[in-house]
Write a protein that holds these residues in place. Sequence first.
Motif, PDB file in Angstrom:
ATOM      1  N   UNK B  95      96.619  -6.576 111.236  1.00  0.00           N
ATOM      2  CA  UNK B  95      97.675  -5.589 111.004  1.00  0.00           C
ATOM      3  C   UNK B  95      98.848  -5.817 111.957  1.00  0.00           C
ATOM      4  N   UNK B  96      98.520  -6.252 113.183  1.00  0.00           N
ATOM      5  CA  UNK B  96      99.611  -6.599 114.118  1.00  0.00           C
ATOM      6  C   UNK B  96     100.397  -7.793 113.592  1.00  0.00           C
ATOM      7  N   UNK B  97      99.657  -8.787 113.126  1.00  0.00           N
ATOM      8  CA  UNK B  97     100.315  -9.992 112.616  1.00  0.00           C
ATOM      9  C   UNK B  97     101.192  -9.661 111.409  1.00  0.00           C
ATOM     10  N   UNK B  98     100.704  -8.746 110.574  1.00  0.00           N
ATOM     11  CA  UNK B  98     101.477  -8.333 109.401  1.00  0.00           C
ATOM     12  C   UNK B  98     102.812  -7.721 109.832  1.00  0.00           C
ATOM     13  N   UNK B  99     102.731  -6.837 110.840  1.00  0.00           N
ATOM     14  CA  UNK B  99     103.963  -6.182 111.314  1.00  0.00           C
ATOM     15  C   UNK B  99     104.929  -7.198 111.918  1.00  0.00           C
ATOM     16  N   UNK B 100     104.393  -8.212 112.569  1.00  0.00           N
ATOM     17  CA  UNK B 100     105.266  -9.248 113.133  1.00  0.00           C
ATOM     18  C   UNK B 100     105.995  -9.988 112.019  1.00  0.00           C
ATOM     19  N   UNK B 101     105.269 -10.297 110.943  1.00  0.00           N
ATOM     20  CA  UNK B 101     105.931 -10.961 109.816  1.00  0.00           C
ATOM     21  C   UNK B 101     107.007 -10.064 109.214  1.00  0.00           C
ATOM     22  N   UNK B 102     106.749  -8.749 109.188  1.00  0.00           N
ATOM     23  CA  UNK B 102     107.742  -7.839 108.613  1.00  0.00           C
ATOM     24  C   UNK B 102     108.939  -7.647 109.536  1.00  0.00           C
ATOM     25  N   UNK B 103     108.677  -7.362 110.807  1.00  0.00           N
ATOM     26  CA  UNK B 103     109.749  -6.892 111.699  1.00  0.00           C
ATOM     27  C   UNK B 103     110.363  -7.991 112.554  1.00  0.00           C
ATOM     28  N   UNK B 104     109.623  -9.047 112.852  1.00  0.00           N
ATOM     29  CA  UNK B 104     110.185 -10.107 113.682  1.00  0.00           C
ATOM     30  C   UNK B 104     110.601 -11.321 112.852  1.00  0.00           C
ATOM     31  N   UNK B 105     109.782 -11.662 111.853  1.00  0.00           N
ATOM     32  CA  UNK B 105     110.076 -12.849 111.043  1.00  0.00           C
ATOM     33  C   UNK B 105     110.829 -12.516 109.762  1.00  0.00           C
ATOM     34  N   UNK B 106     110.911 -11.208 109.451  1.00  0.00           N
ATOM     35  CA  UNK B 106     111.723 -10.738 108.330  1.00  0.00           C
ATOM     36  C   UNK B 106     111.319 -11.334 106.988  1.00  0.00           C
ATOM     37  N   UNK B 107     110.015 -11.364 106.748  1.00  0.00           N
ATOM     38  CA  UNK B 107     109.549 -11.795 105.437  1.00  0.00           C
ATOM     39  C   UNK B 107     109.733 -10.666 104.419  1.00  0.00           C
ATOM     40  N   UNK B 108     109.903 -11.073 103.157  1.00  0.00           N
ATOM     41  CA  UNK B 108     110.139 -10.104 102.091  1.00  0.00           C
ATOM     42  C   UNK B 108     108.841  -9.474 101.601  1.00  0.00           C
ATOM     43  N   UNK B 109     107.733 -10.210 101.714  1.00  0.00           N
ATOM     44  CA  UNK B 109     106.400  -9.746 101.341  1.00  0.00           C
ATOM     45  C   UNK B 109     105.430 -10.398 102.321  1.00  0.00           C
ATOM     46  N   UNK B 110     104.196  -9.965 102.341  1.00  0.00           N
ATOM     47  CA  UNK B 110     103.199 -10.645 103.186  1.00  0.00           C
ATOM     48  C   UNK B 110     101.812 -10.354 102.627  1.00  0.00           C
ATOM     49  N   UNK B 111     100.866 -11.141 103.112  1.00  0.00           N
ATOM     50  CA  UNK B 111      99.476 -11.047 102.649  1.00  0.00           C
ATOM     51  C   UNK B 111      98.551 -10.657 103.787  1.00  0.00           C
ATOM     52  N   UNK B 112      97.478  -9.994 103.428  1.00  0.00           N
ATOM     53  CA  UNK B 112      96.293  -9.897 104.282  1.00  0.00           C
ATOM     54  C   UNK B 112      95.269 -10.855 103.678  1.00  0.00           C
ATOM     55  N   UNK B 113      94.509 -11.529 104.527  1.00  0.00           N
ATOM     56  CA  UNK B 113      93.486 -12.430 104.005  1.00  0.00           C
ATOM     57  C   UNK B 113      92.348 -12.610 104.989  1.00  0.00           C
ATOM     58  N   UNK B 114      91.211 -13.017 104.467  1.00  0.00           N
ATOM     59  CA  UNK B 114      90.029 -13.318 105.278  1.00  0.00           C
ATOM     60  C   UNK B 114      90.252 -14.665 105.976  1.00  0.00           C
ATOM     61  N   UNK B 115      89.715 -14.848 107.195  1.00  0.00           N
ATOM     62  CA  UNK B 115      89.953 -16.119 107.896  1.00  0.00           C
ATOM     63  C   UNK B 115      89.526 -17.350 107.093  1.00  0.00           C
TER      64      UNK B 115
END
Lengths: 110, 353
Positions: B95-115
């Motif tokens: 969830x932290x990584x997701x927020x980084x993609x949203x707020x720091x990397x400015x991606x338009x969409x993102x995924x959650x996935x199993x390792x």
Amino acid sequence: MSISHALASGMGGIRTAGDLVARMQLSKKMRLPEAKQYVADKLKVSVFDLSDSTVMRRLREELDIGVITAVPGTARGLEAKVRIADLLGVEINSVRRWRQKASSPVGPQS
Amino acid sequence: MNTITTRMGDGYTVELTADELRADLLAGSQDAVRRGKVPPLEQSELDWLFDLFANPSRIVGVERGHEVVLTKDGSVNTLYSSQISSGVGLPLGREQAFRIFERAFCFDTMEIGHPDYSFKPVKPLVSLEATGVEQALQSTLIPVFYGAMPNFGLYARPDGPFPNPSDLLPKGEIAAARDAQMEMAEACREDMVYVAEHMAAVGADGINFDTTASAGDAEFLATLQAVEHLSRTTDLAIEVGMAAEMVLGFHGEVSYAGQRLAGMWPHQQVKVVEAAGAHLFGPVVNTNTRMSAPWNVARAVTFVKECSRVATIPIHANVGMGVGGVPMFEVPPSDVLTRASAAMVEIGRVDGL
């Protein structure tokens, strides 16, 4: 690698209107020009403005649909998505679920 | 005469003369035309690609106003996972990584996935996976996908319960190999539907079938059948990203919507993906490490341009390591990566990457 694409070709996510255009692709299968035009019409800006962080940063705060910087009091997470669903006239799955949870009487889960 | 500095398909630097650059661009495009029976690039498009590679700037990009939507396979695993060739192993939760993609990397969409990023191992811990999606949905704005690979190989012995077609085919047991693949396809389809339905139940925006058809046509069939079921029964946006440019005929006789799946190229793949009910299609064009980056980029955009032309759904081309003209190297050089990115938008006319 992801960052290189974001800089070279990406719309900019919530810095701009990237998430909003993405929503039209996901909810209505709109191709890019149609999705951009739809969002631009709803926001009352030009298609060109959609990827302009100078325009969109201010507009997003004015519309209270979530902004990139940490501004206390602005809509976040689901709060912002409720407003985005209304603004774009689309259904967002998590918003629908939130509305159902919020409006159902308190008691055992059905 | 001045030379142009670019890369080979393995990422190593190479110097080309202007004539060599033009020749590579033309040859790459012609290779796509010959193999895929797709139209060639126009001269103006080849000229645009020449200018793109002749430009000495390290980083390039699309014209302002031509930006596209980004989806991402491999999900937030990029930040917290480590698989040697991908993932930087940061001590972050998903969830932290997701927020980084949203707020720091400015991606338009993102995924959650199993390792592991495959549907089969997700099944026993699907509640945990759905919780990860649910938490991202509560706290972020951008569309949330759940992503995983069909990964057909996990269903054959020794990893799965079914006879291994790779063991049967060399023995000439073709019918048995085909039967095994159909049994694997059924189990794979059931797993994909099971996981996706759990994601739909928590309100996920979408599901991404990544690296589809890695084991050929029967895996493609299983994915298309899963897509068909989910598009009828859920509100998930469905993305189908391919594993390779051509569907391998490991089975050879399976079809969908009246179309034989083996041997399909991107512009043919998209039509069966559309028929199944998907929302986004991610074509792949493989990188040839022995050819130059200009050759590979010209070839990739020739395939994808035709795919974009015939599509009715948004096209999000794959431009990661070893595909879409990007060198086959785990740290793709930004000079060629950004050129592949811009070319895929400006010439490939994609709706996203």
